[in-house]
Write a protein that holds these residues in place. Sequence first.
Motif, mmCIF file in Angstrom:
data_model
loop_
_atom_site.group_PDB
_atom_site.id
_atom_site.type_symbol
_atom_site.label_atom_id
_atom_site.label_comp_id
_atom_site.label_asym_id
_atom_site.label_seq_id
_atom_site.Cartn_x
_atom_site.Cartn_y
_atom_site.Cartn_z
ATOM 1 N N THR A 47 0.853 -1.187 0.000
ATOM 2 C CA THR A 47 0.000 0.000 0.000
ATOM 3 C C THR A 47 0.889 1.236 0.000
ATOM 4 O O THR A 47 2.063 1.166 0.363
ATOM 5 N N GLY A 48 0.305 2.352 -0.393
ATOM 6 C CA GLY A 48 1.082 3.578 -0.357
ATOM 7 C C GLY A 48 0.286 4.775 -0.825
ATOM 8 O O GLY A 48 -0.868 4.662 -1.236
ATOM 9 N N ARG A 49 0.952 5.917 -0.745
ATOM 10 C CA ARG A 49 0.377 7.184 -1.189
ATOM 11 C C ARG A 49 0.987 7.554 -2.528
ATOM 12 O O ARG A 49 2.156 7.291 -2.785
ATOM 13 N N ALA A 50 0.173 8.180 -3.358
ATOM 14 C CA ALA A 50 0.606 8.648 -4.669
ATOM 15 C C ALA A 50 0.339 10.152 -4.723
ATOM 16 O O ALA A 50 -0.752 10.586 -5.092
ATOM 17 N N VAL A 78 -4.691 4.196 -8.912
ATOM 18 C CA VAL A 78 -4.624 5.224 -7.869
ATOM 19 C C VAL A 78 -6.035 5.764 -7.648
ATOM 20 O O VAL A 78 -6.724 6.148 -8.592
ATOM 21 N N ASP A 79 -6.480 5.759 -6.384
ATOM 22 C CA ASP A 79 -7.806 6.251 -6.014
ATOM 23 C C ASP A 79 -7.668 7.126 -4.775
ATOM 24 O O ASP A 79 -7.188 6.652 -3.742
ATOM 25 N N GLN A 80 -8.048 8.370 -4.894
ATOM 26 C CA GLN A 80 -7.940 9.351 -3.810
ATOM 27 C C GLN A 80 -6.521 9.424 -3.252
ATOM 28 O O GLN A 80 -6.303 9.510 -2.040
ATOM 29 N N GLY A 81 -5.542 9.330 -4.167
ATOM 30 C CA GLY A 81 -4.148 9.487 -3.778
ATOM 31 C C GLY A 81 -3.523 8.281 -3.107
ATOM 32 O O GLY A 81 -2.435 8.387 -2.544
#
Length: 121
Positions: A47-50, A78-81
């Motif tokens: 998992t992670g942030r984009a 990517v969904d909601q960052g």
Amino acid sequence: MRIAIVSVVSAVSLAVGATAAVAAPVQTLTIKPSATTVQLGDAVTFTGRATGVEDGSQVTLQVKDGGGWQSLPGAATVDQGTYRLDGSFNDEGVSVVRVQDGRAVSKTVSIKVLTQAPGQR
């Protein structure tokens, strides 16, 4: 002569300022595995942030292969960052992985893959 020089300097300042105002946002990806030590074939969720990456972009998991990187099958959207991606490992040892969306690349993480459960012989 002095007025002309001020006008040229002002025009250059405006042009430089206009360019900076439309610069693309910096894209970054983070990566966090659900486990760093697994059995052969076990699934690991990444998992992670984009940040700065458009929603709907595809993120792929890559594994270090010699001097290069090999993209593994499948991708996450990517969904909601954020993103969530599952992968499994079929080779014993340490696999070094990262995620990529085209331009942005995460830092690497290492996954230790065992042939049997820790502590069992």
